[in-house]
Scaffold this motif. Structure first.
Motif, PDB file in Angstrom:
ATOM      1  N   MET A   1     -60.183 -37.302  27.272  1.00 48.43           N
ATOM      2  CA  MET A   1     -59.296 -36.622  26.324  1.00 48.43           C
ATOM      3  C   MET A   1     -58.870 -35.204  26.751  1.00 48.43           C
ATOM      4  O   MET A   1     -57.679 -34.880  26.680  1.00 48.43           O
ATOM      5  CB  MET A   1     -59.930 -36.608  24.928  1.00 48.43           C
ATOM      6  N   PRO A   2     -59.803 -34.353  27.203  1.00 47.74           N
ATOM      7  CA  PRO A   2     -59.355 -32.995  27.551  1.00 47.74           C
ATOM      8  C   PRO A   2     -58.262 -32.972  28.630  1.00 47.74           C
ATOM      9  O   PRO A   2     -57.255 -32.280  28.468  1.00 47.74           O
ATOM     10  CB  PRO A   2     -60.642 -32.309  28.055  1.00 47.74           C
ATOM     11  N   THR A   3     -58.434 -33.741  29.709  1.00 51.23           N
ATOM     12  CA  THR A   3     -57.376 -33.727  30.737  1.00 51.23           C
ATOM     13  C   THR A   3     -56.145 -34.478  30.241  1.00 51.23           C
ATOM     14  O   THR A   3     -55.019 -34.137  30.609  1.00 51.23           O
ATOM     15  CB  THR A   3     -57.844 -34.342  32.079  1.00 51.23           C
ATOM     16  N   ALA A   4     -56.348 -35.483  29.375  1.00 48.33           N
ATOM     17  CA  ALA A   4     -55.196 -36.240  28.860  1.00 48.33           C
ATOM     18  C   ALA A   4     -54.290 -35.334  28.032  1.00 48.33           C
ATOM     19  O   ALA A   4     -53.059 -35.369  28.169  1.00 48.33           O
ATOM     20  CB  ALA A   4     -55.681 -37.422  28.014  1.00 48.33           C
ATOM     21  N   VAL A   5     -54.883 -34.497  27.180  1.00 51.52           N
ATOM     22  CA  VAL A   5     -54.077 -33.587  26.348  1.00 51.52           C
ATOM     23  C   VAL A   5     -53.257 -32.659  27.239  1.00 51.52           C
ATOM     24  O   VAL A   5     -52.051 -32.465  27.030  1.00 51.52           O
ATOM     25  CB  VAL A   5     -54.990 -32.781  25.386  1.00 51.52           C
ATOM     26  N   GLU A   6     -53.884 -32.105  28.276  1.00 50.77           N
ATOM     27  CA  GLU A   6     -53.151 -31.196  29.177  1.00 50.77           C
ATOM     28  C   GLU A   6     -52.015 -31.932  29.885  1.00 50.77           C
ATOM     29  O   GLU A   6     -50.909 -31.408  30.034  1.00 50.77           O
ATOM     30  CB  GLU A   6     -54.093 -30.580  30.226  1.00 50.77           C
ATOM     31  N   GLU A   7     -52.310 -33.173  30.309  1.00 50.33           N
ATOM     32  CA  GLU A   7     -51.297 -33.919  31.049  1.00 50.33           C
ATOM     33  C   GLU A   7     -50.112 -34.286  30.148  1.00 50.33           C
ATOM     34  O   GLU A   7     -48.953 -34.219  30.566  1.00 50.33           O
ATOM     35  CB  GLU A   7     -51.923 -35.181  31.659  1.00 50.33           C
TER      36      GLU A   7
ATOM     37  N   LEU B   1     -53.519 -39.225  33.355  1.00 49.97           N
ATOM     38  CA  LEU B   1     -54.348 -38.593  32.315  1.00 49.97           C
ATOM     39  C   LEU B   1     -55.627 -37.967  32.869  1.00 49.97           C
ATOM     40  O   LEU B   1     -56.302 -37.228  32.163  1.00 49.97           O
ATOM     41  CB  LEU B   1     -54.685 -39.606  31.217  1.00 49.97           C
ATOM     42  N   GLY B   2     -55.941 -38.277  34.118  1.00 52.84           N
ATOM     43  CA  GLY B   2     -57.126 -37.677  34.723  1.00 52.84           C
ATOM     44  C   GLY B   2     -56.782 -36.504  35.624  1.00 52.84           C
ATOM     45  O   GLY B   2     -57.662 -35.967  36.305  1.00 52.84           O
ATOM     46  N   ARG B   3     -55.519 -36.082  35.620  1.00 55.80           N
ATOM     47  CA  ARG B   3     -55.076 -35.005  36.526  1.00 55.80           C
ATOM     48  C   ARG B   3     -55.994 -33.790  36.364  1.00 55.80           C
ATOM     49  O   ARG B   3     -56.093 -33.226  35.270  1.00 55.80           O
ATOM     50  CB  ARG B   3     -53.627 -34.641  36.196  1.00 55.80           C
ATOM     51  N   ALA B   4     -56.619 -33.420  37.473  1.00 49.02           N
ATOM     52  CA  ALA B   4     -57.623 -32.358  37.373  1.00 49.02           C
ATOM     53  C   ALA B   4     -56.987 -30.980  37.570  1.00 49.02           C
ATOM     54  O   ALA B   4     -57.269 -30.041  36.835  1.00 49.02           O
ATOM     55  CB  ALA B   4     -58.709 -32.590  38.411  1.00 49.02           C
ATOM     56  N   ASP B   5     -56.104 -30.896  38.551  1.00 47.11           N
ATOM     57  CA  ASP B   5     -55.495 -29.599  38.860  1.00 47.11           C
ATOM     58  C   ASP B   5     -54.159 -29.547  38.118  1.00 47.11           C
ATOM     59  O   ASP B   5     -53.171 -30.100  38.575  1.00 47.11           O
ATOM     60  CB  ASP B   5     -55.308 -29.535  40.381  1.00 47.11           C
ATOM     61  N   ASN B   6     -54.149 -28.882  36.960  1.00 48.72           N
ATOM     62  CA  ASN B   6     -52.961 -28.990  36.098  1.00 48.72           C
ATOM     63  C   ASN B   6     -52.558 -27.644  35.499  1.00 48.72           C
ATOM     64  O   ASN B   6     -52.708 -27.415  34.289  1.00 48.72           O
ATOM     65  CB  ASN B   6     -53.251 -30.007  34.988  1.00 48.72           C
ATOM     66  N   PRO B   7     -52.044 -26.736  36.334  1.00 47.42           N
ATOM     67  CA  PRO B   7     -51.679 -25.420  35.797  1.00 47.42           C
ATOM     68  C   PRO B   7     -50.302 -25.447  35.100  1.00 47.42           C
ATOM     69  O   PRO B   7     -49.400 -24.683  35.457  1.00 47.42           O
ATOM     70  CB  PRO B   7     -51.642 -24.546  37.056  1.00 47.42           C
TER      71      PRO B   7
END
Ligand code: HEM
Length: 399
Positions: free
Chosen positions: A274-280, A334-340
């Motif tokens: 969920m945390p990376t999904a929201v950012e993505e 949704l798993g994108r780790a590096d997402n500035p």
């Protein structure tokens, strides 16, 4: 398709036009609004932090000295409200206003609201499930952030239905070249909203409750800490910013998931994403596609000189799809780790409500995944005609 913010097709899919701009003309003059469009992530990110630009120029010059026409007189009540909020002022006033409310929005404070947010999200989702489906936007995405921010500020439940229409009407003024009718509607909404909050704040000053309006009403003084206008401007801003983009982010986010069923399944199978999904989801379909800045001193961007006195348009939606920063940017991962991503802005006006928006999105997506495991799209949605605050008209689903 070229950059054309009044064209429904462009609004539905601006990403090819953005690619063109980034590749061929990353800093380009857009005649219809007289603005410079900035398309690359590196430039948008740097300019948001550049103090030679401002959300306003009125802290350094008058309209005349800046070579600008003053706004028409009928708009005065609108700008009086808007320019009293922190988003439309620069330091030192910005610093003073932001400091007064920032404590309520720290990640720690917001985390303490999570159980309440979860309860509201659960109840709204249960309602949708009991009805066998409906409009996810109107029944879950809208009432969740409206309820949360209204409770924080202390707007009585009976009056909350007023907030969404006032906010939508006010936002009309922020679109590019709004029609005269849209402008009048925005002025009327700002006037009514301000009048309503003035009454509420006076009542709370007499009989304080455990809410933010009461707390702010206690510090209203002759201007050292907070004027009455600033109190109104702050509350209007918090109530509007506190739901407008979150509603759109939730709707666009679900629409992105429905178009990417593999990713939706991945999230169902692993809620820990969920945390990376929201950012993505915030990166992939940025709810606020563009923000503007005034150029206060001549600047150079990508070899182009932009003179003092003009306005630039920072294309957040384009920055968030820049392949220089995001690998395979048109893919939803949704798993994108590096997402500035830049969806919450950067610099001194960085979104005050980002921690709250993240909690609200995680909880509403979570509740729908948990309680509506067979959630499906009922009909293809359409986009609202607004470009800057970009969102769906509705999102019809079955459960
Ligand atoms: C997904 C949801 C949201 C998005 C994408 C978003 C985006 C943004 C952006 C881009 C800015 C900066 C604008 C600029 O630099 O010109 C901003 C500012 C702001 N946002 Fe949000 N926002 C969201 C939710 C919220 C929420 C829930 C609140 C709750 C109070 C909030 C309150 C504010 C405030 C007060 C500012 C002005 C900050 C300042 O001027 O210092 N936002 N938001």
């Amino acid at each position: 398709m070229k950059f054309d913010p009044w064209n429904a097709e462009f609004i539905a899919y601006p990403y090819d036009a953005y690619r063109d701009l980034r590749d061929n003309e990353p800093v380009s003059f857009f005649e219809p609004t007289g603005q410079w469009l900035i398309a690359r992530h590196a430039d948008v990110n740097a300019l948001l932090r550049d103090r030679r630009l401002g959300r306003s120029y009125l802290h350094v010059a008058t309209h005349e000295a800046f070579g600008r026409e003053p706004e028409p007189e009928f708009q005065e009540p609108f700008w009086r409200v808007i320019r009293a909020g922190m988003l439309d002022v620069e330091p030192p006033v910005h610093t003073r206003l932001r400091r007064l409310v920032s404590k309520a929005f720290t990640p720690r404070m917001v985390e303490s609201l999570r159980p309440r947010v979860r309860k509201i999200a659960t109840e709204l989702t249960e309602g949708l499930v009991e009805r066998g489906g409906g409009d996810l936007l109107a029944e879950v995405a809208e009432p969740l952030p409206v309820t949360v921010i209204a409770e924080m500020l202390g707007v009585p439940e009976a009056d909350r239905h007023l907030l969404r229409p006032w906010s939508a009407d006010i936002c009309g003024m922020y679109e590019l070249n709004p029609s005269l009718e849209v402008q009048h509607t925005a002025v009327r909404a700002a006037t009514e909203f301000a009048g309503y909050l003035r009454e509420l704040a006076r009542a709370r000053r007499e009989r304080p409750g455990d809410d933010m309006i009461s707390a702010l009403a206690q510090v209203v003084d002759d201007g050292d800490r907070l004027t009455e206008d600033e109190l109104i401007g702050t509350c209007v801003l918090l109530l509007n910013a506190g739901h407008e983009a979150t509603v759109n982010a939730t709707g666009s986010g679900w629409w992105a998931l429905f178009r990417n069923p593999g990713e939706l399944e991945r999230l169902r199978a692993d809620p820990g994403l969920m945390p990376t999904a929201v950012e993505e989801l915030l990166r992939y379909d940025t709810p606020a596609q563009m923000f503007e800045r005034w150029v206060l001193e001549d600047i150079e961007v990508g070899g182009v000189t932009i003179p003092r006195g003009v306005e630039i348009a920072l294309l957040f939606g384009s920055a968030n799809r820049d392949p220089e920063v995001f690998a395979d940017p048109d893919r939803l991962d949704l798993g994108r780790a590096d997402n500035p991503h830049i969806s919450f802005g950067a610099g001194i006006h960085f979104c005050l409500g980002a921690p709250l928006a993240r909690v609200e999105m995680a909880e509403s997506f979570g509740a729908l995944l948990r309680l509506a495991p067979r959630l499906e799209l009922a009909e293809e949605p359409t986009w609202k005609p607004s470009y800057i605050m970009r969102g769906l008209e509705s999102l019809k689903v079955t459960v």
